[in-house]
Each structure stands twice: as structure tokens, then as C-alpha cells.
Write an enzyme that holds these catalytic residues in place. Structure first.
Site, PDB file in Angstrom:
ATOM      1  N   CYS A   1       0.849  -1.192   0.000  1.00 41.38           N
ATOM      2  CA  CYS A   1       0.000   0.000   0.000  1.00 41.38           C
ATOM      3  C   CYS A   1       0.888   1.246   0.000  1.00 41.38           C
ATOM      4  O   CYS A   1       2.034   1.201   0.434  1.00 41.38           O
ATOM      5  CB  CYS A   1      -0.882  -0.048   1.253  1.00 41.38           C
ATOM      6  SG  CYS A   1      -1.881   1.400   1.541  1.00 41.38           S
ATOM      7  N   HIS A   2       0.344   2.371  -0.455  1.00 42.14           N
ATOM      8  CA  HIS A   2       1.128   3.611  -0.471  1.00 42.14           C
ATOM      9  C   HIS A   2       1.614   4.027   0.911  1.00 42.14           C
ATOM     10  O   HIS A   2       2.625   4.716   1.031  1.00 42.14           O
ATOM     11  CB  HIS A   2       0.313   4.751  -1.095  1.00 42.14           C
ATOM     12  CG  HIS A   2       0.516   4.869  -2.572  1.00 42.14           C
ATOM     13  ND1 HIS A   2      -0.339   4.301  -3.485  1.00 42.14           N
ATOM     14  CD2 HIS A   2       1.506   5.448  -3.286  1.00 42.14           C
ATOM     15  CE1 HIS A   2       0.111   4.528  -4.701  1.00 42.14           C
ATOM     16  NE2 HIS A   2       1.229   5.228  -4.608  1.00 42.14           N
ATOM     17  N   THR A   3       0.875   3.621   1.952  1.00 44.25           N
ATOM     18  CA  THR A   3       1.294   4.002   3.305  1.00 44.25           C
ATOM     19  C   THR A   3       2.603   3.290   3.697  1.00 44.25           C
ATOM     20  O   THR A   3       3.403   3.848   4.444  1.00 44.25           O
ATOM     21  CB  THR A   3       0.150   3.711   4.296  1.00 44.25           C
ATOM     22  OG1 THR A   3      -0.940   4.532   3.904  1.00 44.25           O
ATOM     23  CG2 THR A   3       0.525   4.054   5.723  1.00 44.25           C
TER      24      THR A   3
ATOM     25  N   HIS B   1       0.839  -3.939   6.039  1.00 46.28           N
ATOM     26  CA  HIS B   1      -0.351  -3.905   6.906  1.00 46.28           C
ATOM     27  C   HIS B   1      -1.580  -4.433   6.172  1.00 46.28           C
ATOM     28  O   HIS B   1      -2.690  -4.227   6.632  1.00 46.28           O
ATOM     29  CB  HIS B   1      -0.602  -2.471   7.400  1.00 46.28           C
ATOM     30  CG  HIS B   1      -0.856  -1.507   6.287  1.00 46.28           C
ATOM     31  ND1 HIS B   1       0.148  -0.968   5.534  1.00 46.28           N
ATOM     32  CD2 HIS B   1      -2.007  -0.998   5.792  1.00 46.28           C
ATOM     33  CE1 HIS B   1      -0.364  -0.177   4.630  1.00 46.28           C
ATOM     34  NE2 HIS B   1      -1.679  -0.183   4.738  1.00 46.28           N
ATOM     35  N   GLU B   2      -1.383  -5.091   5.010  1.00 46.60           N
ATOM     36  CA  GLU B   2      -2.529  -5.540   4.213  1.00 46.60           C
ATOM     37  C   GLU B   2      -2.393  -7.049   4.006  1.00 46.60           C
ATOM     38  O   GLU B   2      -2.124  -7.511   2.902  1.00 46.60           O
ATOM     39  CB  GLU B   2      -2.529  -4.780   2.876  1.00 46.60           C
ATOM     40  CG  GLU B   2      -3.867  -4.743   2.194  1.00 46.60           C
ATOM     41  CD  GLU B   2      -3.863  -3.839   0.961  1.00 46.60           C
ATOM     42  OE1 GLU B   2      -4.442  -2.746   1.009  1.00 46.60           O
ATOM     43  OE2 GLU B   2      -3.265  -4.227  -0.055  1.00 46.60           O
TER      44      GLU B   2
ATOM     45  N   CYS C   1     -11.380  -3.424  20.315  1.00 44.65           N
ATOM     46  CA  CYS C   1     -11.382  -4.105  21.619  1.00 44.65           C
ATOM     47  C   CYS C   1     -12.792  -4.307  22.157  1.00 44.65           C
ATOM     48  O   CYS C   1     -13.038  -5.153  22.991  1.00 44.65           O
ATOM     49  CB  CYS C   1     -10.539  -3.323  22.625  1.00 44.65           C
ATOM     50  SG  CYS C   1     -11.334  -1.827  23.255  1.00 44.65           S
TER      51      CYS C   1
ATOM     52  N   CYS D   1     -13.138  -0.096  25.045  1.00 46.79           N
ATOM     53  CA  CYS D   1     -12.626   1.259  25.333  1.00 46.79           C
ATOM     54  C   CYS D   1     -13.742   2.275  25.078  1.00 46.79           C
ATOM     55  O   CYS D   1     -14.759   1.958  24.444  1.00 46.79           O
ATOM     56  CB  CYS D   1     -11.404   1.568  24.473  1.00 46.79           C
ATOM     57  SG  CYS D   1     -11.772   1.858  22.731  1.00 46.79           S
TER      58      CYS D   1
ATOM     59  N   CYS E   1     -14.717   2.467  21.298  1.00 39.77           N
ATOM     60  CA  CYS E   1     -15.512   1.328  20.803  1.00 39.77           C
ATOM     61  C   CYS E   1     -16.931   1.373  21.371  1.00 39.77           C
ATOM     62  O   CYS E   1     -17.907   1.134  20.649  1.00 39.77           O
ATOM     63  CB  CYS E   1     -14.848   0.005  21.170  1.00 39.77           C
ATOM     64  SG  CYS E   1     -13.411  -0.421  20.163  1.00 39.77           S
TER      65      CYS E   1
ATOM     66  N   CYS F   1     -10.444   2.635  17.819  1.00 37.60           N
ATOM     67  CA  CYS F   1     -10.195   1.985  19.115  1.00 37.60           C
ATOM     68  C   CYS F   1      -8.912   2.549  19.719  1.00 37.60           C
ATOM     69  O   CYS F   1      -7.913   2.714  19.025  1.00 37.60           O
ATOM     70  CB  CYS F   1     -10.051   0.484  18.880  1.00 37.60           C
ATOM     71  SG  CYS F   1      -9.572  -0.475  20.325  1.00 37.60           S
TER      72      CYS F   1
ATOM     73  N   ARG G   1      -3.467   1.899  21.171  1.00 38.49           N
ATOM     74  CA  ARG G   1      -3.011   2.935  20.240  1.00 38.49           C
ATOM     75  C   ARG G   1      -1.609   3.460  20.558  1.00 38.49           C
ATOM     76  O   ARG G   1      -0.789   3.661  19.663  1.00 38.49           O
ATOM     77  CB  ARG G   1      -4.029   4.091  20.251  1.00 38.49           C
ATOM     78  CG  ARG G   1      -3.688   5.278  19.403  1.00 38.49           C
ATOM     79  CD  ARG G   1      -3.816   4.978  17.925  1.00 38.49           C
ATOM     80  NE  ARG G   1      -3.376   6.087  17.091  1.00 38.49           N
ATOM     81  CZ  ARG G   1      -2.099   6.295  16.744  1.00 38.49           C
ATOM     82  NH1 ARG G   1      -1.149   5.507  17.166  1.00 38.49           N
ATOM     83  NH2 ARG G   1      -1.783   7.319  15.968  1.00 38.49           N
TER      84      ARG G   1
ATOM     85  N   CYS H   1      -6.837  -3.458   3.996  1.00 39.41           N
ATOM     86  CA  CYS H   1      -6.710  -1.996   3.921  1.00 39.41           C
ATOM     87  C   CYS H   1      -7.569  -1.419   2.794  1.00 39.41           C
ATOM     88  O   CYS H   1      -8.627  -0.878   3.041  1.00 39.41           O
ATOM     89  CB  CYS H   1      -5.250  -1.546   3.788  1.00 39.41           C
ATOM     90  SG  CYS H   1      -5.092   0.259   3.785  1.00 39.41           S
TER      91      CYS H   1
ATOM     92  N   ARG I   1      -2.769  -2.807  -7.425  1.00 38.97           N
ATOM     93  CA  ARG I   1      -2.292  -3.512  -6.238  1.00 38.97           C
ATOM     94  C   ARG I   1      -1.322  -4.602  -6.626  1.00 38.97           C
ATOM     95  O   ARG I   1      -1.618  -5.399  -7.520  1.00 38.97           O
ATOM     96  CB  ARG I   1      -3.445  -4.182  -5.486  1.00 38.97           C
ATOM     97  CG  ARG I   1      -3.870  -3.550  -4.200  1.00 38.97           C
ATOM     98  CD  ARG I   1      -2.743  -3.124  -3.304  1.00 38.97           C
ATOM     99  NE  ARG I   1      -3.241  -2.443  -2.138  1.00 38.97           N
ATOM    100  CZ  ARG I   1      -3.311  -1.103  -2.004  1.00 38.97           C
ATOM    101  NH1 ARG I   1      -2.893  -0.311  -2.959  1.00 38.97           N
ATOM    102  NH2 ARG I   1      -3.775  -0.575  -0.884  1.00 38.97           N
TER     103      ARG I   1
HETATM  104  C1  022 Z   1      -3.251   2.879   5.573  1.00 38.65           C
HETATM  105  N1  022 Z   1      -3.858   4.056   5.721  1.00 38.65           N
HETATM  106  C2  022 Z   1      -4.212   4.489   4.503  1.00 38.65           C
HETATM  107  C3  022 Z   1      -3.789   3.583   3.613  1.00 38.65           C
HETATM  108  N2  022 Z   1      -3.183   2.595   4.281  1.00 38.65           N
HETATM  109  C4  022 Z   1      -4.133   4.722   6.923  1.00 38.65           C
HETATM  110  C5  022 Z   1      -5.153   5.661   6.967  1.00 38.65           C
HETATM  111  C6  022 Z   1      -5.415   6.354   8.145  1.00 38.65           C
HETATM  112  C7  022 Z   1      -4.676   6.133   9.301  1.00 38.65           C
HETATM  113  C8  022 Z   1      -3.672   5.181   9.247  1.00 38.65           C
HETATM  114  C9  022 Z   1      -3.385   4.476   8.053  1.00 38.65           C
HETATM  115  C10 022 Z   1      -4.989   6.882  10.479  1.00 38.65           C
HETATM  116  C11 022 Z   1      -5.922   7.915  10.484  1.00 38.65           C
HETATM  117  C12 022 Z   1      -6.027   8.390  11.778  1.00 38.65           C
HETATM  118  C13 022 Z   1      -5.154   7.667  12.554  1.00 38.65           C
HETATM  119  N3  022 Z   1      -4.479   6.774  11.763  1.00 38.65           N
HETATM  120  C14 022 Z   1      -4.965   7.874  14.014  1.00 38.65           C
HETATM  121  C15 022 Z   1      -5.848   6.938  14.748  1.00 38.65           C
HETATM  122  C16 022 Z   1      -5.841   7.202  16.234  1.00 38.65           C
HETATM  123  O1  022 Z   1      -5.146   8.113  16.693  1.00 38.65           O
HETATM  124  O2  022 Z   1      -6.554   6.481  16.930  1.00 38.65           O
HETATM  125  C17 022 Z   1      -3.474   5.959  12.259  1.00 38.65           C
HETATM  126  C18 022 Z   1      -3.716   4.624  12.621  1.00 38.65           C
HETATM  127  C19 022 Z   1      -2.678   3.837  13.163  1.00 38.65           C
HETATM  128  C20 022 Z   1      -1.419   4.413  13.371  1.00 38.65           C
HETATM  129  C21 022 Z   1      -1.194   5.738  13.015  1.00 38.65           C
HETATM  130  C22 022 Z   1      -2.210   6.483  12.474  1.00 38.65           C
HETATM  131  C23 022 Z   1      -0.310   3.605  13.979  1.00 38.65           C
HETATM  132  O3  022 Z   1      -0.524   2.483  14.412  1.00 38.65           O
HETATM  133  N4  022 Z   1       0.903   4.097  14.058  1.00 38.65           N
HETATM  134  C24 022 Z   1      -5.056   3.974  12.406  1.00 38.65           C
HETATM  135 ZN    ZN Z   2      -2.925   0.812   3.447  1.00 43.58          ZN
END
Ligand code: 022
Ligand code: ZN
Length: 329
Positions: free
Chosen positions: A40-42, A62-63, A92, A95, A98, A106, A110, A169, A324
Site C-alpha cells: 500500500c502507499h502508506t 499492513h494488508e 477491543c 474502550c 468502541c 479503538c 493505540r 486496507c 495492487r
Molecule cells: C493505511 N492508511 C491508509 C492507507 N493505508 C491509513 C489511513 C489512516 C490512518 C492510518 C493508516 C490513520 C488515520 C487516523 C489515525 N491513523 C490515528 C488513529 C488514532 O489516533 O486512533 C493511524 C492509525 C494507526 C497508526 C497511526 C495512524 C499507527 O498504528 N501508528 C489507524
Molecule cells: Zn494501506
């Protein structure tokens, strides 16, 4: 145990395929054999060094999709042999987030997840004495990984790993943004900006929701992460009721802007992570939709690679040649 992984040793460098050590699952954790993972691009965003929260060395990815091979103490929701999809947004069910029923974000694990660690504050991956960080609680660029019990969705065991990994994802993010976040209704019109691995899934989500025409603008979706496109998407949505959903992840420190006029004339600007999907609840349903032919995945998987060739998958993404790429272990 020894596992094979593509390790992000340093920001900006290609991944290095190597043997690393993985400790077994502790209390509340599961050991999963990863059978396939999308790119994925992330992953690329973190590998490039553009993410200030990115940690190295780390095992990205992560996918994924795979099989539970061992469970730690106290694990009750999955057992050896179950087929699972790892969740970077865990669920979970206890929390405040949730329980609110208003968000899928959740908060149970985090803090440690963001630090590249398991909930007890340690890493399961190492090379000799040096620890390797986990990545958003998943680390699917390894043939085995340890996950928190609340970060796995148990899915239909008949479903093919090399396709349903994408549900971890892109598929869920795109379809979920339509159904959970925008709540698009039958007959609505929509514009989608950015037709890559997520935008195409927004389109199939719009089909599911019974949208009338993908070309009008009751709803708009940014799937680019470009802040100028996000503004265009908002302003292209309908006066009085338009909803614009930001899905694309923008670079650190970027800001979005528009004239307040755009908002006071009834447009709503919203965003979504993982399509607003509650992982353990919604992901198995999306797998069933795939198995029932309600959604498509196969045509969007343009390339299948071996772990040794994972860097080619990143090249194809840079060149815009893939939707993909999936690594099959
Ligand atoms: C993954 N993403 C997009 C494509 N592939 C993606 C999109 C959004 C997030 C993370 C990955 C994201 C948005 C908002 C948050 N995250 C914060 C969530 C929060 O604070 O509860 C995010 C997430 C996990 C992580 C970092 C940012 C991490 O585990 N480091 C869901
Ligand atoms: Zn992704």
C-alpha cells in the site's frame, strides 16, 4: 523462531530480505503465518522517510491474510487454524471509543502501536541483540508475525489469501468510506478524485450503495492525499448538502484550506481511517461479500510477486503501473 522478512533498515533504502527472529505470542497475542500481503502507499510513505513517526529498523506491511499458528495466554476469540486478517485499526469492544458506537478508532493499544511495539511495550522481532519495530500493529512483510488478539478479524476459511489480503486496507477503506462514513443513499450522485487502489473501491462501494451516477456531486471522495485536490473535492460537492470525505493520507505538517463560505453554504468536510470499519465486526462481512460475488477484488490485483521481489512492487507503484501488487509467501 527464524522467519523471513523484508526489513526496512533505513529510510529511503530498498527493503532487505533477511532472516530475523520472532518471539512467540505473549498474553493476549497471537502468532499468525502470513500467506499473502498487499503493498500500500502508506508502506511506501513510511519507507521513504516522509512520515516523521516512522521508526527504523521496522517490518512494514499492513494488508495481510494468514492462519493462526499459536495463541498466548488468555486468548479466547481465535484458535490455531483460524484464518485471519490483521487490523491496523483494532477493535477491543471495551474502550470509550468502541463503546461510543460513533467511531472505529479503538484506543486500547493505540499508544504502543504508534511506538512500533506490542501492548506490553516490547517488540517480538529482533536480529541478534537488536530489536526491530513492528509497524501499525501488523508487520505483514514477514512470513510470520505476532498480533494483538483484538487486532485480528477471523474470516471465512474458504476465501483465497492472495485476494482477501486487500480487504485488510484498500478494499475496506474505499467501501467503508461510502457506507460507514459518508452514508451514501440510493440515487445519490458522487465524484471520486484519485482512481488507484482505494478510489476504485470507493466506486464499487458507490455501486453497492445504489448511487445513481458517479459524476454528479452529492458526495465527493479524495483518494489522493493531495491537499489541493481535497479542496477541489469539497468545493465540487453540492451547495446545501454536499459531503466530502478525505481518505488520502497527506504528508506530515500539511494543511487544508477553503473559504468558510463553502461550509456555511451547507457542505460538510469529513475524513475516515480504514473506512470507518470496525475491524473484527466488519472485515469478515466484507470477505463474505467477496465470496458471494457482491464485490470484486481480482481485477484490481494487477501484480503478484514473491517476497524476494517486493521492491519491484514498490517500483511499479512509483511508476503508476499497478493498482495492487500482492506478495505471496
Ligand atoms: C493505511 N492508511 C491508509 C492507507 N493505508 C491509513 C489511513 C489512516 C490512518 C492510518 C493508516 C490513520 C488515520 C487516523 C489515525 N491513523 C490515528 C488513529 C488514532 O489516533 O486512533 C493511524 C492509525 C494507526 C497508526 C497511526 C495512524 C499507527 O498504528 N501508528 C489507524
Ligand atoms: Zn494501506
Amino acid at each position: 523462531m527464524d522467519v523471513r522478512a523484508a526489513v526496512a533498515v533505513q529510510a529511503g533504502n530498498p527493503l532487505e530480505i533477511m532472516t530475523v527472529q520472532l518471539d512467540g505470542p505473549r498474553e493476549g497475542e497471537v502468532l499468525v503465518e502470513i500467506k499473502a500481503t498487499g503493498i500500500c502507499h502508506t508502506d511506501e510513505f513510511t519507507l521513504s522517510g516522509a512520515d516523521p513517526e516512522g521508526l527504523f529498523p521496522a517490518i512494514l506491511g499492513h494488508e495481510g491474510a494468514g492462519v493462526v499458528v499459536d495463541v498466548g495466554k488468555g486468548v479466547t476469540s481465535v484458535k490455531k487454524g483460524d484464518h485471519v486478517i490483521p487490523l491496523y485499526t483494532p477493535e477491543c469492544r471495551q474502550c470509550p471509543s468502541c463503546l461510543s458506537r460513533k467511531t472505529n478508532l479503538c484506543t486500547a493499544i493505540r499508544a504502543t502501536q504508534g511506538q512500533g511495539l506490542m501492548p506490553d511495550g516490547t517488540s517480538r522481532f529482533s536480529i541478534g541483540k537488536d530489536k526491530i519495530f513492528h509497524f501499525i500493529g501488523c508487520s505483514t512483510f514477514s512470513n510470520f508475525t505476532v498480533l494483538s488478539e483484538i487486532a485480528v478479524a477471523k474470516v471465512n476459511p474458504d476465501a483465497p489469501f492472495d485476494k482477501i489480503c486487500y480487504i485488510g486496507c484498500g478494499v475496506t477503506t474505499g467501501i467503508g468510506a461510502v457506507i460507514n462514513t459518508a452514508k451514501v443513499e440510493q440515487g445519490a450522485t458522487a465524484v471520486v478524485f484519485g482512481l488507484g487502489g482505494i478510489g476504485l473501491n470507493v466506486i464499487q462501494g458507490l455501486k453497492l450503495a445504489g448511487a445513481d451516477q458517479i459524476g454528479g456531486a452529492d458526495y465527493t471522495f479524495d483518494c489522493t492525499g493531495n491537499t489541493k485536490v481535497m479542496r477541489q473535492a469539497l468545493e465540487a460537492s453540492h451547495r446545501g448538502w454536499g459531503k466530502s470525505v478525505a481518505i488520502g493520507v497527506a504528508g506530515a505538517g500539511q494543511e487544508i484550506s477553503t473559504r468558510p463560505f463553502q461550509l456555511v453554504t451547507g457542505r460538510s468536510w469529513m475524513g475516515t481511517a480504514f473506512g470507518g470499519a470496525r475491524g473484527r465486526t466488519d472485515v469478515p462481512k466484507i470477505v463474505d461479500w467477496y465470496m458471494d460475488g457482491k464485490i470484486q477484488i481480482d481485477p484490481m490485483i494487477t501484480h503478484t510477486l514473491k517476497l524476494e521481489d517486493i521492491n519491484n512492487g514498490f517500483d511499479l507503484m512509483h511508476e503508476g503501473k499497478s493498482i495492487r501488487s500482492v506478495v505471496v509467501y
